[in-house]
Write a protein that holds these residues in place. Structure first.
Motif, mmCIF file in Angstrom:
data_model
loop_
_atom_site.group_PDB
_atom_site.id
_atom_site.type_symbol
_atom_site.label_atom_id
_atom_site.label_comp_id
_atom_site.label_asym_id
_atom_site.label_seq_id
_atom_site.Cartn_x
_atom_site.Cartn_y
_atom_site.Cartn_z
ATOM 1 N N LEU A 162 -54.937 130.880 67.620
ATOM 2 C CA LEU A 162 -55.514 129.541 67.600
ATOM 3 C C LEU A 162 -55.791 129.002 68.993
ATOM 4 C CD1 LEU A 162 -53.847 127.544 64.697
ATOM 5 C CD2 LEU A 162 -56.268 127.914 65.110
ATOM 6 N N VAL A 163 -54.834 129.164 69.910
ATOM 7 C CA VAL A 163 -55.055 128.670 71.268
ATOM 8 C C VAL A 163 -56.214 129.425 71.914
ATOM 9 C CG1 VAL A 163 -54.052 128.398 73.569
ATOM 10 C CG2 VAL A 163 -52.675 127.918 71.538
ATOM 11 N N GLY A 164 -56.252 130.733 71.704
ATOM 12 C CA GLY A 164 -57.355 131.519 72.255
ATOM 13 C C GLY A 164 -58.694 131.082 71.708
ATOM 14 N N ALA A 165 -58.741 130.806 70.406
ATOM 15 C CA ALA A 165 -59.991 130.374 69.784
ATOM 16 C C ALA A 165 -60.420 129.015 70.327
ATOM 17 C CB ALA A 165 -59.823 130.313 68.274
ATOM 18 N N TYR A 166 -59.474 128.113 70.477
ATOM 19 C CA TYR A 166 -59.798 126.780 70.975
ATOM 20 C C TYR A 166 -60.332 126.847 72.405
ATOM 21 C CZ TYR A 166 -59.317 121.826 72.083
ATOM 22 O OH TYR A 166 -59.571 120.534 72.471
ATOM 23 N N VAL A 167 -59.678 127.649 73.236
ATOM 24 C CA VAL A 167 -60.120 127.774 74.625
ATOM 25 C C VAL A 167 -61.523 128.377 74.695
ATOM 26 C CG1 VAL A 167 -59.705 128.983 76.800
ATOM 27 C CG2 VAL A 167 -57.817 127.866 75.614
ATOM 28 N N GLN A 220 -59.199 118.493 60.985
ATOM 29 C CA GLN A 220 -60.593 118.082 60.902
ATOM 30 C C GLN A 220 -61.563 119.098 61.483
ATOM 31 O OE1 GLN A 220 -59.817 113.261 61.027
ATOM 32 N NE2 GLN A 220 -61.483 114.130 62.171
ATOM 33 N N GLU A 221 -61.133 119.833 62.508
ATOM 34 C CA GLU A 221 -62.049 120.733 63.201
ATOM 35 C C GLU A 221 -61.701 122.206 63.010
ATOM 36 O OE1 GLU A 221 -61.925 119.616 67.275
ATOM 37 O OE2 GLU A 221 -62.284 117.495 66.881
ATOM 38 N N GLY A 222 -60.506 122.477 62.453
ATOM 39 C CA GLY A 222 -60.067 123.864 62.340
ATOM 40 C C GLY A 222 -60.958 124.722 61.477
ATOM 41 N N HIS A 223 -61.613 124.085 60.507
ATOM 42 C CA HIS A 223 -62.478 124.877 59.631
ATOM 43 C C HIS A 223 -63.617 125.533 60.402
ATOM 44 C CE1 HIS A 223 -65.922 121.999 59.499
ATOM 45 N NE2 HIS A 223 -64.974 121.123 59.776
ATOM 46 N N THR A 224 -64.032 124.933 61.529
ATOM 47 C CA THR A 224 -65.095 125.551 62.317
ATOM 48 C C THR A 224 -64.618 126.839 62.968
ATOM 49 O OG1 THR A 224 -64.553 124.281 64.316
ATOM 50 C CG2 THR A 224 -66.102 123.291 62.766
ATOM 51 N N LEU A 225 -63.328 126.897 63.312
ATOM 52 C CA LEU A 225 -62.769 128.128 63.870
ATOM 53 C C LEU A 225 -62.738 129.221 62.808
ATOM 54 C CD1 LEU A 225 -59.746 126.621 65.867
ATOM 55 C CD2 LEU A 225 -62.018 127.199 66.746
ATOM 56 N N GLU A 234 -55.549 131.512 56.704
ATOM 57 C CA GLU A 234 -54.101 131.626 56.578
ATOM 58 C C GLU A 234 -53.406 131.328 57.910
ATOM 59 O OE1 GLU A 234 -56.286 133.764 55.442
ATOM 60 O OE2 GLU A 234 -56.026 133.487 53.271
ATOM 61 N N GLN A 235 -53.988 131.810 59.027
ATOM 62 C CA GLN A 235 -53.413 131.534 60.342
ATOM 63 C C GLN A 235 -53.438 130.038 60.646
ATOM 64 O OE1 GLN A 235 -55.970 134.223 62.557
ATOM 65 N NE2 GLN A 235 -54.212 135.504 63.105
ATOM 66 N N LEU A 236 -54.535 129.389 60.301
ATOM 67 C CA LEU A 236 -54.656 127.956 60.535
ATOM 68 C C LEU A 236 -53.611 127.189 59.728
ATOM 69 C CD1 LEU A 236 -56.148 125.530 61.735
ATOM 70 C CD2 LEU A 236 -57.767 125.683 59.829
ATOM 71 N N THR A 237 -53.469 127.552 58.461
ATOM 72 C CA THR A 237 -52.488 126.880 57.602
ATOM 73 C C THR A 237 -51.074 127.091 58.116
ATOM 74 O OG1 THR A 237 -53.925 127.131 55.666
ATOM 75 C CG2 THR A 237 -51.589 126.729 55.244
ATOM 76 N N ASP A 238 -50.757 128.311 58.538
ATOM 77 C CA ASP A 238 -49.420 128.609 59.042
ATOM 78 C C ASP A 238 -49.117 127.800 60.295
ATOM 79 O OD1 ASP A 238 -46.920 130.090 59.015
ATOM 80 O OD2 ASP A 238 -47.717 131.197 60.729
ATOM 81 N N PHE A 239 -50.092 127.682 61.177
ATOM 82 C CA PHE A 239 -49.912 126.922 62.406
ATOM 83 C C PHE A 239 -49.615 125.459 62.087
ATOM 84 C CE2 PHE A 239 -51.234 124.544 66.124
ATOM 85 C CZ PHE A 239 -50.789 125.313 67.184
ATOM 86 N N LEU A 240 -50.373 124.888 61.169
ATOM 87 C CA LEU A 240 -50.174 123.489 60.806
ATOM 88 C C LEU A 240 -48.834 123.280 60.116
ATOM 89 C CD1 LEU A 240 -53.795 122.664 59.616
ATOM 90 C CD2 LEU A 240 -52.603 121.600 61.529
ATOM 91 N N ASP A 241 -48.442 124.224 59.281
ATOM 92 C CA ASP A 241 -47.154 124.120 58.593
ATOM 93 C C ASP A 241 -45.981 124.142 59.573
ATOM 94 O OD1 ASP A 241 -48.384 123.944 56.155
ATOM 95 O OD2 ASP A 241 -48.071 126.042 55.603
ATOM 96 N N ALA A 242 -46.167 124.821 60.710
ATOM 97 C CA ALA A 242 -45.084 124.962 61.687
ATOM 98 C C ALA A 242 -44.953 123.760 62.615
ATOM 99 C CB ALA A 242 -45.296 126.225 62.522
#
Length: 266
Positions: A162-167, A220-225, A234-242
């Motif tokens: 996620l951090v890599g994708a955001y950067v 709000q923006e994670g779906h674009t990733l 699944e990675q996005l959901t896991d990150f948010l759950d943590a």
């Protein structure tokens, strides 16, 4: 990689509770205003100072400065001034302009404040050289930008993804996620003196405000990733759950606050 149907099911709930762009900016201000105001307070602003807030956003720092320098002036500058309230204070004015092309006479301001601005412009050091000329002798520049720690150093695979994708997305939009490391030295090269700096860590688990800001943005923006194939649903959901749990803690960015003074003439 998840199929389109899987992505829709997994991320559909993540986009619930939509916040407006203004609300998102206010969350950002909520997180960082305490840092920024503490830095400016160190400079002991005089009540008569003339201040420039570059990239004023929703105006929280402009409004604070207007109270802090009640006998002075504050100019809030941004390319989009739709979120600013020029009637908020008698000593506040608003200017819609691009800082890379705006012009002010030398010595116009006693304080120039720029947060999360220079990292988004081309040739930030060249722009910095222009900005410092606008300072009056003895005037201060306070600049704050973000340095992103290497994504592959994140403690979890989902964090690294996620951090890599955001950067990568920010860099694709023209941001320099490494510029902030050079900021203090750049102030010195621009001819400022009394240069100091401080670093504030940010990321999941660093504070409740961090988790709120990160969670809101990703919902709000994670779906674009996901749609871009940079992470799975699944990675996005896991990150948010943590978020808010010990396993979700990380330090992803450092806010570098740096300030320096234009030398007194003669």
């Amino acid at each position: 990689m998840a199929t389109d149907a899987q992505s829709t099911r997994s991320t559909g709930s993540l986009t619930q509770g939509h916040l407006s762009p203004l609300d998102q900016i206010r969350l950002f201000e909520k997180k960082y205003d305490a840092v920024s105001t503490a830095v400016v307070d160190r400079l002991d602003p005089a009540p008569t100072w003339r201040c420039l807030d570059l990239g004023a956003g929703a105006g929280s720092m402009s409004y604070w400065l207007a109270e802090r320098v009640g006998q002075g002036t504050v100019l809030a500058l941004d390319t989009d001034t739709g979120y600013l309230e020029p009637d908020r204070a008698d000593n506040l004015s608003v200017l819609q302009a691009d800082l890379t092309t705006a012009e002010f006479p030398d010595g116009t301001f006693d304080l120039i404040f720029a947060r999360a601005v220079l990292e988004h412009v081309r040739e930030p050091e060249k722009v910095l050289g222009r900005i410092t000329r606008w300072l009056a002798p003895g005037g201060w520049l306070v600049a704050e930008d973000f340095y992103y720690l290497p994504a592959d150093h994140a403690p979890t695979p989902v964090g690294r993804a996620l951090v890599g994708a955001y950067v990568r997305r920010m860099e694709a939009q023209g941001a320099d996620m490494r510029w902030a490391r050079a900021l203090p030295a750049a102030l010195g090269r621009a001819g400022l003196t009394d240069v100091e700096s401080r670093v504030t860590p940010a990321g999941p688990g660093q504070s409740p405000a961090d988790d709120e800001l990160i969670g809101t943005r990703l919902r709000q923006e994670g779906h674009t990733l996901v749609e871009s194939g940079l992470v799975t649903a699944e990675q996005l959901t896991d990150f948010l759950d943590a978020l808010g749990t010990p396993r979700g803690q990380d330090m992803t960015t450092l806010l570098v606050s740096a300030w320096g003074r234009r030398p007194l003439e003669g």
